[in-house]
Design a protein around this motif. Structure first.
Motif, short mmCIF file in Angstrom:
data_model
loop_
_atom_site.label_atom_id
_atom_site.label_comp_id
_atom_site.label_asym_id
_atom_site.label_seq_id
_atom_site.Cartn_x
_atom_site.Cartn_y
_atom_site.Cartn_z
N VAL A 192 0.84 -1.19 0.00
CA VAL A 192 0.00 0.00 0.00
C VAL A 192 0.88 1.24 0.00
O VAL A 192 0.63 2.21 -0.73
CB VAL A 192 -0.96 0.00 1.21
N GLU A 193 1.94 1.21 0.81
CA GLU A 193 2.86 2.35 0.88
C GLU A 193 3.56 2.54 -0.47
O GLU A 193 3.68 3.67 -0.96
CB GLU A 193 3.88 2.10 1.98
N LYS A 194 4.00 1.46 -1.08
CA LYS A 194 4.67 1.54 -2.37
C LYS A 194 3.72 2.10 -3.43
O LYS A 194 4.10 2.96 -4.24
CB LYS A 194 5.15 0.14 -2.79
N TYR A 195 2.48 1.65 -3.43
CA TYR A 195 1.49 2.13 -4.40
C TYR A 195 1.23 3.62 -4.21
O TYR A 195 1.17 4.37 -5.18
CB TYR A 195 0.19 1.33 -4.24
N ALA A 196 1.10 4.06 -2.96
CA ALA A 196 0.84 5.47 -2.69
C ALA A 196 2.02 6.33 -3.13
O ALA A 196 1.82 7.43 -3.67
CB ALA A 196 0.56 5.67 -1.20
N ARG A 197 3.21 5.84 -2.94
CA ARG A 197 4.39 6.60 -3.36
C ARG A 197 4.47 6.71 -4.89
O ARG A 197 4.79 7.75 -5.44
CB ARG A 197 5.67 5.95 -2.84
N GLU A 198 4.18 5.61 -5.59
CA GLU A 198 4.32 5.60 -7.05
C GLU A 198 3.20 6.36 -7.76
O GLU A 198 3.45 7.10 -8.70
CB GLU A 198 4.34 4.16 -7.57
N LYS A 199 1.99 6.19 -7.29
CA LYS A 199 0.86 6.76 -8.02
C LYS A 199 0.49 8.17 -7.56
O LYS A 199 0.05 8.98 -8.36
CB LYS A 199 -0.38 5.85 -7.86
N TYR A 200 0.61 8.42 -6.26
CA TYR A 200 0.14 9.70 -5.73
C TYR A 200 1.28 10.58 -5.19
O TYR A 200 1.02 11.61 -4.59
CB TYR A 200 -0.90 9.46 -4.64
N TYR A 201 2.52 10.16 -5.39
CA TYR A 201 3.71 10.91 -4.98
C TYR A 201 3.67 11.28 -3.49
O TYR A 201 4.06 12.37 -3.11
CB TYR A 201 3.87 12.18 -5.84
N MET A 202 3.17 10.38 -2.68
CA MET A 202 3.15 10.62 -1.23
C MET A 202 4.53 10.33 -0.67
O MET A 202 5.30 9.57 -1.24
CB MET A 202 2.09 9.75 -0.57
N LYS A 203 4.81 10.96 0.49
CA LYS A 203 6.14 10.80 1.08
C LYS A 203 6.03 10.87 2.59
O LYS A 203 5.03 11.33 3.15
CB LYS A 203 7.08 11.87 0.57
N LYS A 204 7.09 10.44 3.23
CA LYS A 204 7.19 10.59 4.68
C LYS A 204 7.69 12.00 4.97
O LYS A 204 8.20 12.70 4.09
CB LYS A 204 8.15 9.55 5.25
N GLU A 231 11.39 12.81 4.05
CA GLU A 231 11.85 12.49 2.70
C GLU A 231 11.60 13.66 1.74
O GLU A 231 10.73 14.49 1.96
CB GLU A 231 11.09 11.27 2.14
N ASP A 232 12.38 13.66 0.68
CA ASP A 232 12.15 14.58 -0.43
C ASP A 232 11.89 13.74 -1.67
O ASP A 232 12.50 12.69 -1.87
CB ASP A 232 13.37 15.47 -0.69
N ILE A 233 11.00 14.22 -2.51
CA ILE A 233 10.67 13.50 -3.74
C ILE A 233 11.13 14.33 -4.93
O ILE A 233 10.87 15.53 -5.01
CB ILE A 233 9.16 13.24 -3.85
N TYR A 234 11.82 13.67 -5.84
CA TYR A 234 12.23 14.31 -7.08
C TYR A 234 11.57 13.55 -8.23
O TYR A 234 11.75 12.35 -8.38
CB TYR A 234 13.76 14.26 -7.23
N ILE A 235 10.81 14.27 -9.01
CA ILE A 235 10.13 13.66 -10.15
C ILE A 235 10.93 13.97 -11.40
O ILE A 235 11.16 15.13 -11.73
CB ILE A 235 8.70 14.20 -10.29
N ILE A 236 11.36 12.92 -12.07
CA ILE A 236 12.17 13.06 -13.27
C ILE A 236 11.30 12.72 -14.46
O ILE A 236 10.77 11.61 -14.56
CB ILE A 236 13.40 12.13 -13.22
N GLU A 237 11.16 13.67 -15.36
CA GLU A 237 10.37 13.44 -16.57
C GLU A 237 11.31 13.39 -17.76
O GLU A 237 12.22 14.20 -17.89
CB GLU A 237 9.35 14.56 -16.77
N PHE A 238 11.10 12.42 -18.60
CA PHE A 238 11.88 12.27 -19.81
C PHE A 238 11.10 12.86 -20.98
O PHE A 238 9.90 13.06 -20.90
CB PHE A 238 12.19 10.80 -20.07
N GLU A 239 11.80 13.12 -22.08
CA GLU A 239 11.13 13.65 -23.26
C GLU A 239 10.08 12.65 -23.74
O GLU A 239 10.33 11.46 -23.82
CB GLU A 239 12.14 13.89 -24.38
N GLY A 240 8.91 13.17 -24.06
CA GLY A 240 7.84 12.32 -24.55
C GLY A 240 6.97 11.75 -23.46
O GLY A 240 5.94 11.16 -23.73
N ASP A 241 7.37 11.88 -22.18
CA ASP A 241 6.56 11.35 -21.07
C ASP A 241 5.39 12.25 -20.76
O ASP A 241 4.35 11.80 -20.33
CB ASP A 241 7.41 11.18 -19.81
N SER A 242 5.55 13.55 -20.94
CA SER A 242 4.48 14.46 -20.59
C SER A 242 4.12 15.32 -21.80
O SER A 242 4.88 15.43 -22.76
CB SER A 242 4.91 15.36 -19.42
#
Length: 110
Positions: free
Chosen positions: A77-89, A92-103
């Motif tokens: 559940v924790e892994k799913y929340a982190r991957e899909k909804y960018y939740m964090k403790k 922690e700091d979250i860095y979202i890396i977008e590649f060309e063509g992803d967005s």
């Protein structure tokens, strides 16, 4: 006045009323009727597409059921929340890396 073609084989065939009725029936059932051959071909194609869609969605349901079973575990559940909804403790700091063509990027004329 005797018809010169009366003794010919093709004339006997073409003058037969049963041949004409049969020919009319075949043309009617093939092209003009509500249950014509061409309508059946179209309906058969639609049935095949619907069967393929049914199989696809049944596979997706199986995958979703497996995914739901995995979410009974608190780590999953924790892994799913982190991957899909960018939740964090909090620590922690979250860095979202977008590649060309992803967005989707807006074309800025300036």
């Amino acid at each position: 006045m005797n018809n010169p073609y009366k003794d010919k084989r093709w004339f006997k065939i073409l003058s037969n009323k049963y041949i004409w009725v049969s020919l009319f029936f075949i043309v009617w059932m093939t092209f003009l009727d509500n249950y014509s051959y061409f309508d059946h071909r179209i309906l058969d194609k639609e049935i095949n597409e619907l069967r393929e869609n049914k199989e696809y969605y049944q596979e997706e349901i199986k995958k979703d059921k497996q995914h739901i079973q995995q979410l009974h575990n608190s780590e999953q559940v924790e892994k799913y929340a982190r991957e899909k909804y960018y939740m964090k403790k909090d620590s922690e700091d979250i860095y979202i890396i977008e590649f060309e063509g992803d967005s989707i990027t807006k074309n800025d004329p300036n």
